[in-house]
Every structure is written in structure tokens, then in C-alpha cells.
Design a protein around this motif. Structure first.
Motif, PDB file in Angstrom:
ATOM      1  N   ASN A 289       0.823  -1.209   0.000  1.00 49.02           N
ATOM      2  CA  ASN A 289       0.000   0.000   0.000  1.00 49.02           C
ATOM      3  C   ASN A 289       0.858   1.260   0.000  1.00 49.02           C
ATOM      4  O   ASN A 289       0.568   2.224  -0.717  1.00 49.02           O
ATOM      5  CB  ASN A 289      -0.956   0.014   1.188  1.00 49.02           C
ATOM      6  N   PHE A 290       1.898   1.250   0.790  1.00 46.22           N
ATOM      7  CA  PHE A 290       2.801   2.402   0.857  1.00 46.22           C
ATOM      8  C   PHE A 290       3.483   2.634  -0.492  1.00 46.22           C
ATOM      9  O   PHE A 290       3.468   3.743  -1.025  1.00 46.22           O
ATOM     10  CB  PHE A 290       3.845   2.191   1.963  1.00 46.22           C
ATOM     11  N   LEU A 291       4.085   1.590  -1.046  1.00 42.71           N
ATOM     12  CA  LEU A 291       4.858   1.743  -2.279  1.00 42.71           C
ATOM     13  C   LEU A 291       3.980   2.055  -3.491  1.00 42.71           C
ATOM     14  O   LEU A 291       4.437   2.718  -4.428  1.00 42.71           O
ATOM     15  CB  LEU A 291       5.713   0.503  -2.522  1.00 42.71           C
ATOM     16  N   LYS A 292       2.727   1.619  -3.486  1.00 41.91           N
ATOM     17  CA  LYS A 292       1.807   1.915  -4.591  1.00 41.91           C
ATOM     18  C   LYS A 292       1.637   3.412  -4.773  1.00 41.91           C
ATOM     19  O   LYS A 292       1.541   3.899  -5.900  1.00 41.91           O
ATOM     20  CB  LYS A 292       0.428   1.284  -4.326  1.00 41.91           C
ATOM     21  N   SER A 293       1.591   4.141  -3.694  1.00 45.62           N
ATOM     22  CA  SER A 293       1.319   5.574  -3.787  1.00 45.62           C
ATOM     23  C   SER A 293       2.551   6.447  -3.519  1.00 45.62           C
ATOM     24  O   SER A 293       2.457   7.669  -3.586  1.00 45.62           O
ATOM     25  CB  SER A 293       0.213   5.949  -2.801  1.00 45.62           C
ATOM     26  N   TYR A 294       3.690   5.824  -3.258  1.00 45.35           N
ATOM     27  CA  TYR A 294       4.885   6.594  -2.906  1.00 45.35           C
ATOM     28  C   TYR A 294       5.477   7.261  -4.152  1.00 45.35           C
ATOM     29  O   TYR A 294       5.628   6.610  -5.191  1.00 45.35           O
ATOM     30  CB  TYR A 294       5.908   5.669  -2.236  1.00 45.35           C
ATOM     31  N   PRO A 295       5.797   8.550  -4.088  1.00 48.19           N
ATOM     32  CA  PRO A 295       6.201   9.283  -5.292  1.00 48.19           C
ATOM     33  C   PRO A 295       7.499   8.806  -5.953  1.00 48.19           C
ATOM     34  O   PRO A 295       7.697   9.040  -7.140  1.00 48.19           O
ATOM     35  CB  PRO A 295       6.336  10.730  -4.820  1.00 48.19           C
TER      36      PRO A 295
END
Length: 138
Positions: A100-106
């Protein structure tokens, strides 16, 4: 005192030897630019991911051309440039938090998931693509 690859820290929690697997592939040694790419990935992706999911294990990082062929890597793999890592959290219960974190991390260039592990990439020289494929590796 001689410095070995085991001693070189790329960031607070990650060392160069975690990316190389020189125990199995002694000739898997990167050029300096590829070490810089790995340090970038550690600072901009792996350390923030570790803050979310706790300790992270790197299953595969940099690969020289010979090692990439041996493991069946694609010819233009970012592994060859030190711009990717196949990772998993030490605590399997944190896997979804990490995804979840890496999916939206810039800074995430690419995120491909397998069963309990992730392939993540970064690119210090281009805008991240944010290419995400959940369940890519069956």
C-alpha cells in the motif's frame, strides 16, 4: 584496515553486500555509478518503506550481466543498473502495508508483487513511472 563490501553502508539500515549475493556469485560486483544508484534507492525508497513495514530483506538487488542471465532476468533489467530490488518484509504480516505504501509513494518507479515478495525499482534520472502490477509474479 581494508574495507570490504560487507562494511559499505548505503544508508542507515542497508549495506552494499545485501544487494550483491557475492557468496553465490563472487563476480557480481557493480561499477561506482551502480553503487550510487543503489544508495539512491536505499535513501528514497527502502528506508521510507522500512519505516512503514519494519526490517526488510533484499532477495536480489544488483546483477552483473552474467548473473542476470543465470537467474533468467530480462535483458534490459534495472537490476543491471542497481535501480531495483526484490524485497520482502521480515514480518510477513506487514506485506500489505508495504504494498500500500509503495503503490502511492512518489519515488516508486515500478512495483510488481509476487507471493510474499515485491520487485521495486527507482530511477534517479527520470520521472517515476508508477507502474504497478499486483500479482504479476505467480
Amino acid at each position: 584496515m581494508e574495507t570490504t563490501v560487507n562494511d559499505i553502508k548505503l544508508s542507515e539500515h542497508f549495506k552494499l553486500d545485501e544487494f550483491l549475493n557475492t557468496g553465490k556469485y563472487p563476480d557480481n560486483k557493480p561499477a561506482l555509478q551502480y553503487v550510487v544508484n543503489m544508495a539512491y534507492g536505499c535513501h528514497f525508497l527502502l528506508e521510507p518503506a522500512r519505516a512503514i513495514a519494519g526490517p526488510i530483506i533484499i532477495n536480489s538487488g544488483f546483477r552483473c550481466e552474467r548473473v542476470n542471465r543465470l537467474v533468467g532476468g530480462v535483458a534490459r533489467s534495472q537490476h543491471l543498473l542497481g535501480q531495483t530490488a526484490d524485497i520482502r518484509p521480515v514480518d510477513p504480516a506487514k506485506f500489505q502495508n508495504l504494498v500500500n505504501f509503495l503503490k502511492s509513494y512518489p519515488y516508486t518507479d515500478q512495483l510488481l508483487t509476487g507471493r510474499g515478495w515485491l520487485h521495486i525499482s527507482w530511477n534517479p534520472f527520470a520521472k517515476p513511472r508508477h507502474y504497478v502490477r499486483i500479482g504479476y509474479y505467480k
